[in-house]
Motif scaffolding. Structure first.
Motif, mmCIF file in Angstrom:
data_model
loop_
_atom_site.group_PDB
_atom_site.id
_atom_site.type_symbol
_atom_site.label_atom_id
_atom_site.label_comp_id
_atom_site.label_asym_id
_atom_site.label_seq_id
_atom_site.Cartn_x
_atom_site.Cartn_y
_atom_site.Cartn_z
ATOM 1 N N LEU A 12 33.389 14.030 -72.815
ATOM 2 C CA LEU A 12 34.224 14.571 -73.889
ATOM 3 C C LEU A 12 35.162 15.642 -73.367
ATOM 4 N N LEU A 13 36.284 15.762 -74.037
ATOM 5 C CA LEU A 13 37.231 16.832 -73.775
ATOM 6 C C LEU A 13 37.002 17.885 -74.857
ATOM 7 N N ILE A 14 36.643 19.090 -74.456
ATOM 8 C CA ILE A 14 36.431 20.173 -75.413
ATOM 9 C C ILE A 14 37.781 20.821 -75.662
ATOM 10 N N GLU A 15 38.312 20.613 -76.868
ATOM 11 C CA GLU A 15 39.647 21.096 -77.199
ATOM 12 C C GLU A 15 39.649 22.519 -77.734
ATOM 13 N N GLU A 16 38.560 22.914 -78.367
ATOM 14 C CA GLU A 16 38.521 24.257 -78.955
ATOM 15 C C GLU A 16 37.072 24.709 -79.090
ATOM 16 N N VAL A 17 36.855 25.986 -78.884
ATOM 17 C CA VAL A 17 35.551 26.604 -79.110
ATOM 18 C C VAL A 17 35.774 27.731 -80.109
ATOM 19 N N GLU A 18 35.040 27.691 -81.208
ATOM 20 C CA GLU A 18 35.175 28.722 -82.234
ATOM 21 C C GLU A 18 33.822 29.384 -82.458
ATOM 22 N N ARG A 19 33.789 30.685 -82.306
ATOM 23 C CA ARG A 19 32.551 31.415 -82.585
ATOM 24 C C ARG A 19 32.605 31.929 -84.003
ATOM 25 N N GLN A 20 31.618 31.542 -84.772
ATOM 26 C CA GLN A 20 31.464 32.022 -86.138
ATOM 27 C C GLN A 20 30.253 32.947 -86.162
ATOM 28 N N PRO A 21 30.045 33.702 -87.230
ATOM 29 C CA PRO A 21 28.934 34.671 -87.241
ATOM 30 C C PRO A 21 27.565 34.057 -86.926
ATOM 31 N N LYS A 23 27.127 30.617 -85.754
ATOM 32 C CA LYS A 23 27.141 29.421 -84.914
ATOM 33 C C LYS A 23 28.374 29.374 -84.026
ATOM 34 N N VAL A 24 28.316 28.452 -83.071
ATOM 35 C CA VAL A 24 29.460 28.145 -82.219
ATOM 36 C C VAL A 24 29.857 26.713 -82.529
ATOM 37 N N VAL A 25 31.154 26.476 -82.768
ATOM 38 C CA VAL A 25 31.656 25.139 -83.067
ATOM 39 C C VAL A 25 32.482 24.658 -81.880
ATOM 40 N N LEU A 26 32.114 23.504 -81.329
ATOM 41 C CA LEU A 26 32.877 22.878 -80.249
ATOM 42 C C LEU A 26 33.645 21.711 -80.845
ATOM 43 N N ARG A 27 34.966 21.758 -80.785
ATOM 44 C CA ARG A 27 35.793 20.652 -81.282
ATOM 45 C C ARG A 27 36.140 19.775 -80.088
ATOM 46 N N THR A 28 35.738 18.509 -80.154
ATOM 47 C CA THR A 28 35.823 17.620 -78.997
ATOM 48 C C THR A 28 36.421 16.276 -79.359
ATOM 49 N N ARG A 29 36.780 15.536 -78.293
ATOM 50 C CA ARG A 29 37.191 14.138 -78.433
ATOM 51 C C ARG A 29 36.831 13.436 -77.135
ATOM 52 N N GLY A 60 21.869 31.222 -77.038
ATOM 53 C CA GLY A 60 22.030 32.664 -77.228
ATOM 54 C C GLY A 60 21.791 33.102 -78.648
ATOM 55 N N GLY A 61 20.888 32.423 -79.355
ATOM 56 C CA GLY A 61 20.569 32.792 -80.726
ATOM 57 C C GLY A 61 21.531 32.249 -81.762
ATOM 58 N N LEU A 62 22.569 31.540 -81.332
ATOM 59 C CA LEU A 62 23.550 30.961 -82.262
ATOM 60 C C LEU A 62 23.358 29.453 -82.339
ATOM 61 N N GLY A 63 23.494 28.910 -83.543
ATOM 62 C CA GLY A 63 23.482 27.457 -83.701
ATOM 63 C C GLY A 63 24.716 26.857 -83.040
ATOM 64 N N VAL A 64 24.637 25.598 -82.674
ATOM 65 C CA VAL A 64 25.765 24.907 -82.045
ATOM 66 C C VAL A 64 26.085 23.662 -82.865
#
Length: 91
Positions: A12-21, A23-29, A60-64
């Protein structure tokens, strides 16, 4: 760095990583330009897209959450009954 934490995402190509309070969201394709139908025919003719949301183990204690943009392709084999198919990711 991310592929060291998530080696199974190498296709996958990870296009964006967003840290929220919480969780961490990985936007991929998918990296490849084509998909392969179950009949074995390869296609680059995209019919549409949709997003799959997958939960992964905490880091690190955050959901993914992995948001995977999946393409639907038109099968170019006139004998195939599938007409369209969703790309698959190996492993």
């Amino acid at each position: 760095m991310l592929l060291e934490l998530f080696p199974y995402l190498s296709a996958l190509l990870i296009e964006e990583v967003e840290r929220q309070p919480d969780k961490v969201v990985l936007r991929t394709r998918v990296r490849s330009a084509t998909g392969t139908c179950r009949c074995g025919q390869s296609s680059a003719q995209v019919h549409g897209r949709y997003v799959r949301r997958l939960r992964d183990v905490a880091v690190g204690g955050l959901g993914v959450v992995i948001e995977l943009c999946v393409r639907r392709f038109r099968c170019e084999n006139p004998a195939c009954t599938a007409v369209t198919f969703a790309e698959q990711i190996a492993d």
